[in-house]
Design a protein around this motif. Sequence first.
Motif, PDB file in Angstrom:
ATOM      1  N   ILE A 187       0.861  -1.173   0.000  1.00  8.54           N
ATOM      2  CA  ILE A 187       0.000   0.000   0.000  1.00  8.54           C
ATOM      3  C   ILE A 187       0.902   1.229   0.000  1.00  8.54           C
ATOM      4  CG2 ILE A 187      -1.693   1.359   1.277  1.00  8.54           C
ATOM      5  CD1 ILE A 187      -3.067  -1.076   2.138  1.00  8.54           C
ATOM      6  N   ALA A 188       0.744   2.049  -1.026  1.00  8.28           N
ATOM      7  CA  ALA A 188       1.591   3.232  -1.191  1.00  8.28           C
ATOM      8  C   ALA A 188       0.724   4.466  -1.372  1.00  8.28           C
ATOM      9  CB  ALA A 188       2.507   3.061  -2.413  1.00  8.28           C
ATOM     10  N   GLY A 189       1.212   5.600  -0.900  1.00  9.70           N
ATOM     11  CA  GLY A 189       0.589   6.868  -1.233  1.00  9.70           C
ATOM     12  C   GLY A 189       1.098   7.320  -2.587  1.00  9.70           C
ATOM     13  N   ASP A 190       0.473   8.325  -3.160  1.00 10.19           N
ATOM     14  CA  ASP A 190       0.897   8.781  -4.480  1.00 10.19           C
ATOM     15  C   ASP A 190       2.295   9.395  -4.437  1.00 10.19           C
ATOM     16  OD1 ASP A 190      -0.273  10.749  -2.943  1.00 10.19           O
ATOM     17  OD2 ASP A 190      -1.460  11.623  -4.554  1.00 10.19           O
ATOM     18  N   GLY A 191       2.549  10.294  -3.483  1.00 10.18           N
ATOM     19  CA  GLY A 191       3.887  10.857  -3.354  1.00 10.18           C
ATOM     20  C   GLY A 191       4.904   9.810  -2.969  1.00 10.18           C
ATOM     21  N   ASP A 192       4.512   8.892  -2.128  1.00 11.49           N
ATOM     22  CA  ASP A 192       5.356   7.777  -1.707  1.00 11.49           C
ATOM     23  C   ASP A 192       5.746   6.913  -2.908  1.00 11.49           C
ATOM     24  OD1 ASP A 192       6.265   5.757   0.449  1.00 11.49           O
ATOM     25  OD2 ASP A 192       4.727   4.605  -0.589  1.00 11.49           O
ATOM     26  N   PHE A 193       4.755   6.557  -3.734  1.00  8.73           N
ATOM     27  CA  PHE A 193       5.012   5.681  -4.878  1.00  8.73           C
ATOM     28  C   PHE A 193       5.897   6.357  -5.924  1.00  8.73           C
ATOM     29  CE2 PHE A 193       3.956   3.855  -9.034  1.00  8.73           C
ATOM     30  CZ  PHE A 193       4.126   2.498  -8.768  1.00  8.73           C
ATOM     31  N   LEU A 194       5.721   7.677  -6.117  1.00 11.98           N
ATOM     32  CA  LEU A 194       6.495   8.376  -7.146  1.00 11.98           C
ATOM     33  C   LEU A 194       7.985   8.407  -6.833  1.00 11.98           C
ATOM     34  CD1 LEU A 194       4.086  11.352  -7.904  1.00 11.98           C
ATOM     35  CD2 LEU A 194       4.771   9.536  -9.491  1.00 11.98           C
ATOM     36  N   MET A 195       8.362   8.132  -5.603  1.00 14.49           N
ATOM     37  CA  MET A 195       9.781   8.143  -5.242  1.00 14.49           C
ATOM     38  C   MET A 195      10.523   6.897  -5.724  1.00 14.49           C
ATOM     39  SD  MET A 195       9.815   9.906  -1.491  1.00 14.49           S
ATOM     40  CE  MET A 195       9.273  11.611  -1.304  1.00 14.49           C
ATOM     41  N   THR A 196       9.818   5.765  -5.799  1.00 18.64           N
ATOM     42  CA  THR A 196      10.489   4.513  -6.174  1.00 18.64           C
ATOM     43  C   THR A 196       9.664   3.685  -7.156  1.00 18.64           C
ATOM     44  OG1 THR A 196       9.570   3.516  -4.169  1.00 18.64           O
ATOM     45  CG2 THR A 196      11.839   4.302  -4.038  1.00 18.64           C
ATOM     46  N   GLY A 197       8.691   4.314  -7.817  1.00 15.75           N
ATOM     47  CA  GLY A 197       7.800   3.571  -8.701  1.00 15.75           C
ATOM     48  C   GLY A 197       8.474   2.932  -9.893  1.00 15.75           C
ATOM     49  N   GLN A 198       9.688   3.388 -10.240  1.00 14.95           N
ATOM     50  CA  GLN A 198      10.401   2.775 -11.370  1.00 14.95           C
ATOM     51  C   GLN A 198      10.765   1.322 -11.112  1.00 14.95           C
ATOM     52  OE1 GLN A 198      11.434   5.229  -9.457  1.00 14.95           O
ATOM     53  NE2 GLN A 198      13.611   5.055  -8.915  1.00 14.95           N
ATOM     54  N   GLU A 199      10.603   0.870  -9.862  1.00 14.06           N
ATOM     55  CA  GLU A 199      10.841  -0.543  -9.573  1.00 14.06           C
ATOM     56  C   GLU A 199       9.775  -1.434 -10.213  1.00 14.06           C
ATOM     57  OE1 GLU A 199      13.578  -1.425  -8.464  1.00 14.06           O
ATOM     58  OE2 GLU A 199      14.317   0.418  -7.545  1.00 14.06           O
ATOM     59  N   LEU A 200       8.785  -0.829 -10.854  1.00 13.28           N
ATOM     60  CA  LEU A 200       7.875  -1.588 -11.718  1.00 13.28           C
ATOM     61  C   LEU A 200       8.689  -2.396 -12.736  1.00 13.28           C
ATOM     62  CD1 LEU A 200       5.315   1.281 -12.391  1.00 13.28           C
ATOM     63  CD2 LEU A 200       4.688  -0.901 -11.343  1.00 13.28           C
ATOM     64  N   ALA A 201       9.741  -1.781 -13.248  1.00 14.01           N
ATOM     65  CA  ALA A 201      10.588  -2.456 -14.237  1.00 14.01           C
ATOM     66  C   ALA A 201      11.359  -3.612 -13.619  1.00 14.01           C
ATOM     67  CB  ALA A 201      11.556  -1.448 -14.857  1.00 14.01           C
ATOM     68  N   THR A 202      11.865  -3.418 -12.406  1.00 14.20           N
ATOM     69  CA  THR A 202      12.601  -4.480 -11.720  1.00 14.20           C
ATOM     70  C   THR A 202      11.714  -5.703 -11.523  1.00 14.20           C
ATOM     71  OG1 THR A 202      13.933  -2.832 -10.558  1.00 14.20           O
ATOM     72  CG2 THR A 202      13.926  -5.070  -9.665  1.00 14.20           C
ATOM     73  N   ALA A 203      10.476  -5.460 -11.110  1.00 16.71           N
ATOM     74  CA  ALA A 203       9.555  -6.572 -10.869  1.00 16.71           C
ATOM     75  C   ALA A 203       9.325  -7.382 -12.138  1.00 16.71           C
ATOM     76  CB  ALA A 203       8.223  -6.033 -10.336  1.00 16.71           C
ATOM     77  N   ILE A 204       9.095  -6.699 -13.254  1.00 13.24           N
ATOM     78  CA  ILE A 204       8.866  -7.410 -14.521  1.00 13.24           C
ATOM     79  C   ILE A 204      10.143  -8.096 -14.989  1.00 13.24           C
ATOM     80  CG2 ILE A 204       8.335  -7.096 -16.967  1.00 13.24           C
ATOM     81  CD1 ILE A 204       5.898  -7.008 -15.176  1.00 13.24           C
ATOM     82  N   GLY A 205      11.261  -7.396 -14.890  1.00 12.55           N
ATOM     83  CA  GLY A 205      12.527  -7.958 -15.365  1.00 12.55           C
ATOM     84  C   GLY A 205      12.966  -9.184 -14.594  1.00 12.55           C
ATOM     85  N   GLN A 206      12.630  -9.231 -13.295  1.00 12.41           N
ATOM     86  CA  GLN A 206      13.048 -10.356 -12.452  1.00 12.41           C
ATOM     87  C   GLN A 206      11.963 -11.404 -12.259  1.00 12.41           C
ATOM     88  OE1 GLN A 206      16.251 -10.671 -11.460  1.00 12.41           O
ATOM     89  NE2 GLN A 206      16.597  -8.781 -12.618  1.00 12.41           N
ATOM     90  N   GLY A 207      10.792 -11.180 -12.827  1.00 13.44           N
ATOM     91  CA  GLY A 207       9.717 -12.174 -12.728  1.00 13.44           C
ATOM     92  C   GLY A 207       9.017 -12.197 -11.393  1.00 13.44           C
ATOM     93  N   ALA A 208       9.001 -11.082 -10.670  1.00 14.55           N
ATOM     94  CA  ALA A 208       8.332 -11.037  -9.360  1.00 14.55           C
ATOM     95  C   ALA A 208       6.830 -11.224  -9.527  1.00 14.55           C
ATOM     96  CB  ALA A 208       8.607  -9.710  -8.669  1.00 14.55           C
ATOM     97  N   GLY A 209       6.235 -11.978  -8.613  1.00 17.46           N
ATOM     98  CA  GLY A 209       4.798 -12.167  -8.629  1.00 17.46           C
ATOM     99  C   GLY A 209       4.310 -13.198  -9.626  1.00 17.46           C
ATOM    100  N   ARG A 210       5.209 -13.954 -10.204  1.00 21.97           N
ATOM    101  CA  ARG A 210       4.800 -14.975 -11.179  1.00 21.97           C
ATOM    102  C   ARG A 210       4.943 -16.388 -10.626  1.00 21.97           C
ATOM    103  NH1 ARG A 210       3.682 -13.699 -16.393  1.00 21.97           N
ATOM    104  NH2 ARG A 210       4.044 -11.557 -17.072  1.00 21.97           N
ATOM    105  N   GLY A 211       5.184 -16.486  -9.305  1.00 21.07           N
ATOM    106  CA  GLY A 211       5.207 -17.790  -8.665  1.00 21.07           C
ATOM    107  C   GLY A 211       3.810 -18.173  -8.207  1.00 21.07           C
ATOM    108  N   VAL A 212       3.746 -18.928  -7.122  1.00 19.26           N
ATOM    109  CA  VAL A 212       2.443 -19.290  -6.561  1.00 19.26           C
ATOM    110  C   VAL A 212       1.752 -18.053  -6.006  1.00 19.26           C
ATOM    111  CG1 VAL A 212       1.274 -20.662  -4.795  1.00 19.26           C
ATOM    112  CG2 VAL A 212       3.227 -21.621  -6.042  1.00 19.26           C
ATOM    113  N   GLY A 213       2.521 -17.171  -5.377  1.00 17.17           N
ATOM    114  CA  GLY A 213       1.957 -15.959  -4.792  1.00 17.17           C
ATOM    115  C   GLY A 213       1.804 -14.853  -5.807  1.00 17.17           C
TER     116      GLY A 213
END
Length: 298
Positions: free
Chosen positions: A172-198
């Motif tokens: 759970i992120a606030g808008d200002g909070d998320f804008l500080m590190t939101g580029q980690e969207l790319a890290t998640a896709i590049g590393q396959g985060a969230g594609r396991g059982v969870g």
Amino acid sequence: ADLVIALGVRLGEMTTGGYTLIAPPTPVQKIVHVHAGAEELGRVYAADLMVLAAPGAAAKAFEALNAPADLPWRDWATAAHADYEANLRAPAVEPLDMAAIVKTMQNLTPADTVYTNGAGNFSGWLHRYLQHAGLQHHGRTQLAPTNGAMGYGFPAAVAAALLYPERTVVNIAGDGDFLMTGQELATAIGQGAGRGVGRLVSLVVDNGCYGTIRMHQERAYPGRVSGSELVNPDFAALARAYGWRAAYVERTDGFHAAFADAMQPGPPTLIHLKLDADVSTSRTTLTAIRRAAIEARS
């Protein structure tokens, strides 16, 4: 407490919220201090009983003790639990009710879900309404900053999803909070985060401002807003550009379907929640804060 048993821990001055729980050198409570290092015993506190022993050995000895016939703190514990349950109830908020959002989210996630957050008023709804599973059941169910850092929650969620692919992770992120590190969207896709059982899900609570700063501005300088407003992107569109699934929710009744879809197999999901800036915390509004500040000055 009337009795404190410190098993295998270093005892320093213990405080919470500015209130001293156990004051050195001679506390009001009786203290039994068990530690494997002789140099720790009596270092800060004059314990009533000091035992030089390994925690494991002491714990086994405690198992042989008979439980008390009655617990002197039973009434206190019952009252505290009643207060806790009362705190879970809140008046409905329209059009987006964050209390209902958190409760719906918990109903749709596994019991061992990991929750993360950064710093900001938005985190108050998570902390107030999420009922954590006991440490003995799952443990390590919340990752949150201890130094009040904004931007922590989202990369923490990505890291947790990579370390525990079998567990669902919700940020759970606030808008200002998320804008500080939101580029980690790319890290998640590049590393396959969230594609396991969870699953990996991020809720972005967008109220168009730095909510905590705005709250303090209204409290100290009612009606004088400076530098706390935000001009935000379409967070759902931003997430899709990185390869995430995404949804936009501005009413409470639209959240259940959006979050249920996020629990289905596939890429991680970002849900953009639009919250009125006046809804400042889980307990009050900017309007109420401003009014109280003006009345205090008159």
